[in-house]
Design an enzyme around this catalytic site. Sequence first.
Site, short mmCIF file in Angstrom:
data_model
loop_
_atom_site.label_atom_id
_atom_site.label_comp_id
_atom_site.label_asym_id
_atom_site.label_seq_id
_atom_site.Cartn_x
_atom_site.Cartn_y
_atom_site.Cartn_z
N ASP A 95 -18.08 -5.83 -4.89
CA ASP A 95 -17.66 -4.65 -4.15
C ASP A 95 -18.17 -4.84 -2.73
O ASP A 95 -19.05 -5.67 -2.49
CB ASP A 95 -18.27 -3.36 -4.76
CG ASP A 95 -17.48 -2.10 -4.43
OD1 ASP A 95 -16.83 -1.54 -5.34
OD2 ASP A 95 -17.49 -1.67 -3.25
N ASP B 108 -16.12 -8.38 0.97
CA ASP B 108 -15.05 -7.55 1.52
C ASP B 108 -13.73 -8.25 1.18
O ASP B 108 -13.62 -9.47 1.38
CB ASP B 108 -15.25 -7.47 3.05
CG ASP B 108 -14.25 -6.54 3.73
OD1 ASP B 108 -13.13 -6.34 3.19
OD2 ASP B 108 -14.58 -6.04 4.82
N GLY C 148 -9.76 -0.81 -4.17
CA GLY C 148 -8.62 -0.09 -3.62
C GLY C 148 -9.06 0.92 -2.59
O GLY C 148 -10.17 1.46 -2.65
N SER D 249 -0.56 2.00 -10.10
CA SER D 249 -0.63 3.46 -10.02
C SER D 249 0.69 4.10 -10.42
O SER D 249 1.77 3.51 -10.25
CB SER D 249 -0.97 3.86 -8.58
OG SER D 249 -0.72 5.23 -8.38
N HIS E 284 2.00 6.12 -8.71
CA HIS E 284 2.76 6.30 -7.47
C HIS E 284 3.75 5.15 -7.23
O HIS E 284 4.55 5.22 -6.30
CB HIS E 284 1.80 6.51 -6.30
CG HIS E 284 1.02 7.77 -6.48
ND1 HIS E 284 1.59 9.03 -6.38
CD2 HIS E 284 -0.28 7.97 -6.85
CE1 HIS E 284 0.68 9.95 -6.66
NE2 HIS E 284 -0.46 9.34 -6.95
N TYR F 24 1.15 3.71 -0.11
CA TYR F 24 0.16 3.40 -1.16
C TYR F 24 0.87 2.89 -2.43
O TYR F 24 0.53 1.85 -2.98
CB TYR F 24 -0.66 4.66 -1.44
CG TYR F 24 -1.58 4.60 -2.64
CD1 TYR F 24 -2.86 4.06 -2.53
CD2 TYR F 24 -1.16 5.09 -3.89
CE1 TYR F 24 -3.70 4.01 -3.63
CE2 TYR F 24 -1.99 5.04 -4.98
CZ TYR F 24 -3.26 4.50 -4.85
OH TYR F 24 -4.10 4.45 -5.95
N LYS G 117 1.17 -0.94 -4.33
CA LYS G 117 0.88 -1.15 -5.76
C LYS G 117 2.02 -1.96 -6.40
O LYS G 117 1.78 -2.85 -7.22
CB LYS G 117 0.70 0.19 -6.49
CG LYS G 117 -0.56 0.96 -6.07
CD LYS G 117 -1.82 0.20 -6.41
CE LYS G 117 -3.08 1.01 -6.13
NZ LYS G 117 -4.31 0.22 -6.34
N1 LIG Z 1 -8.73 7.24 -9.67
C1 LIG Z 1 -7.44 7.39 -9.93
O1 LIG Z 1 -6.97 8.45 -10.40
C2 LIG Z 1 -6.48 6.25 -9.68
C3 LIG Z 1 -5.12 6.45 -9.94
C4 LIG Z 1 -4.24 5.39 -9.75
C5 LIG Z 1 -4.72 4.16 -9.31
N2 LIG Z 1 -6.05 4.02 -9.04
C6 LIG Z 1 -6.51 2.72 -8.54
O2 LIG Z 1 -7.60 2.28 -9.33
C7 LIG Z 1 -8.52 1.54 -8.53
C8 LIG Z 1 -9.92 2.12 -8.70
O3 LIG Z 1 -9.89 3.50 -8.39
P1 LIG Z 1 -11.21 4.37 -8.22
O4 LIG Z 1 -10.84 5.78 -8.49
O5 LIG Z 1 -12.33 3.74 -8.97
O6 LIG Z 1 -11.44 4.20 -6.66
P2 LIG Z 1 -12.82 4.18 -5.85
O7 LIG Z 1 -12.45 4.49 -4.43
O8 LIG Z 1 -13.84 5.02 -6.53
O9 LIG Z 1 -13.27 2.66 -5.97
C9 LIG Z 1 -12.69 1.64 -5.19
C10 LIG Z 1 -13.77 0.63 -4.86
O10 LIG Z 1 -13.19 -0.34 -3.96
C11 LIG Z 1 -14.20 -0.68 -3.03
N3 LIG Z 1 -13.60 -1.17 -1.79
C12 LIG Z 1 -12.89 -0.45 -0.87
N4 LIG Z 1 -12.57 -1.23 0.17
C13 LIG Z 1 -13.07 -2.45 -0.09
C14 LIG Z 1 -13.06 -3.68 0.62
N5 LIG Z 1 -12.49 -3.79 1.86
N6 LIG Z 1 -13.64 -4.77 0.05
C15 LIG Z 1 -14.23 -4.67 -1.16
N7 LIG Z 1 -14.31 -3.52 -1.88
C16 LIG Z 1 -13.72 -2.44 -1.34
C17 LIG Z 1 -14.97 0.61 -2.76
O11 LIG Z 1 -16.25 0.35 -2.24
C18 LIG Z 1 -14.97 1.25 -4.14
O12 LIG Z 1 -16.17 0.98 -4.84
C19 LIG Z 1 -7.97 1.59 -7.11
O13 LIG Z 1 -7.24 0.43 -6.84
C20 LIG Z 1 -7.05 2.79 -7.13
O14 LIG Z 1 -5.98 2.67 -6.17
C21 LIG Z 1 -6.94 5.02 -9.23
#
Ligand SMILES: NC(=O)c1ccc[n+]([C@@H]2O[C@H](COP(=O)([O-])OP(=O)(O)OC[C@H]3O[C@@H](n4cnc5c(N)ncnc54)[C@H](O)[C@@H]3O)[C@@H](O)[C@H]2O)c1
Length: 267
Positions: free
Chosen positions: A37, A54, A76, A114, A116, A139, A143
């Site tokens: 992360d 990153d 994400g 997602s 979406h 977004y 995906k």
């Molecule tokens: N939570 C939901 O309802 C949901 C729904 C559909 C899709 N998603 C997808 O599931 C995945 C996880 O979702 P989540 O709710 O745990 O999101 P979150 O934002 O809690 O976690 C995402 C993680 O990505 C890390 N991150 C962001 N930018 C970064 C970078 N440049 N380099 C490295 N790490 C980086 C962040 O530090 C974070 O820990 C995402 O891809 C999100 O789009 C989530």
Amino acid sequence: MIDPARHRVLLTGAAGEIGQALRASLRATYKHLRLTDIRPITDLAPNETFMAADVADRAALDRVMHGVDALIHMTGAPADHDLETLFRVNARGVYDTFEAARGAGVRRIVYASSNHAHGLYPIEIPVTPAHPARPDSMYGTFKVWGETMLQYYFDRHAIQSVSLRIGTYRPLPIDQRSLATWLSPRDICQLVDLSLRHAGPGALVVQGYSGNTHLKVADPNWARLGYVPLDNAEQYREMLRGQGIDVDGAWEYDRHGGSFAVQPEKQ
Ligand SMILES: NC(=O)c1ccc[n+]([C@@H]2O[C@H](COP(=O)([O-])OP(=O)(O)OC[C@H]3O[C@@H](n4cnc5c(N)ncnc54)[C@H](O)[C@@H]3O)[C@@H](O)[C@H]2O)c1
């Protein structure tokens, strides 16, 4: 097929909401877990290691991917970020993460797609993964890009994958829409575990929801994956009513993507 005793699994986005839930579940059975992360993680279990990276740093991704058999890609940027950030993390970052994985010989990828990706379908249409994508936002468009790369990886490079079109991941449902789209912590853990262990998913796209009574999607590819949901948002309807949330009126959104289908993009 990934063997929890033998293969090394890399979890990206491991400090995030879903990443934390997955860690709690995966570390009970998977012997070799690598976490990454951009944010630090310090509370490591004996079978976990952490490497900060990153997704914009390709050299760091190549280092993180070394010796990895399976990738769970949960990094994400949420949809409310500006388009430049979404592109850097959810498009270019997906490209670099997947290419680093391919270069390192990763054979299985589980990808956080997602709902979406199909968010502009009218809500009356029970969307299946076989329908052409109709994203509701940039977004959602990014995906679909990830899902498309994984189809190409299977066809050209025999890398097998499962793209999970995650609905609303939360500890509990939050509103009327999530009575249809909720995905519970223990159901995402199940989906990811099954996606790793499956003998031959090809490039499978699966709807990432719990077994909600009011699902608006159909043929979600659950039988193919062997997924039997443990949770159902319906059991929390009364809880939501008690919070003053209108869960009994006409369905609030006319598109699968809910508010994403109408709100302007953040430039
Ligand atoms: N939570 C939901 O309802 C949901 C729904 C559909 C899709 N998603 C997808 O599931 C995945 C996880 O979702 P989540 O709710 O745990 O999101 P979150 O934002 O809690 O976690 C995402 C993680 O990505 C890390 N991150 C962001 N930018 C970064 C970078 N440049 N380099 C490295 N790490 C980086 C962040 O530090 C974070 O820990 C995402 O891809 C999100 O789009 C989530």
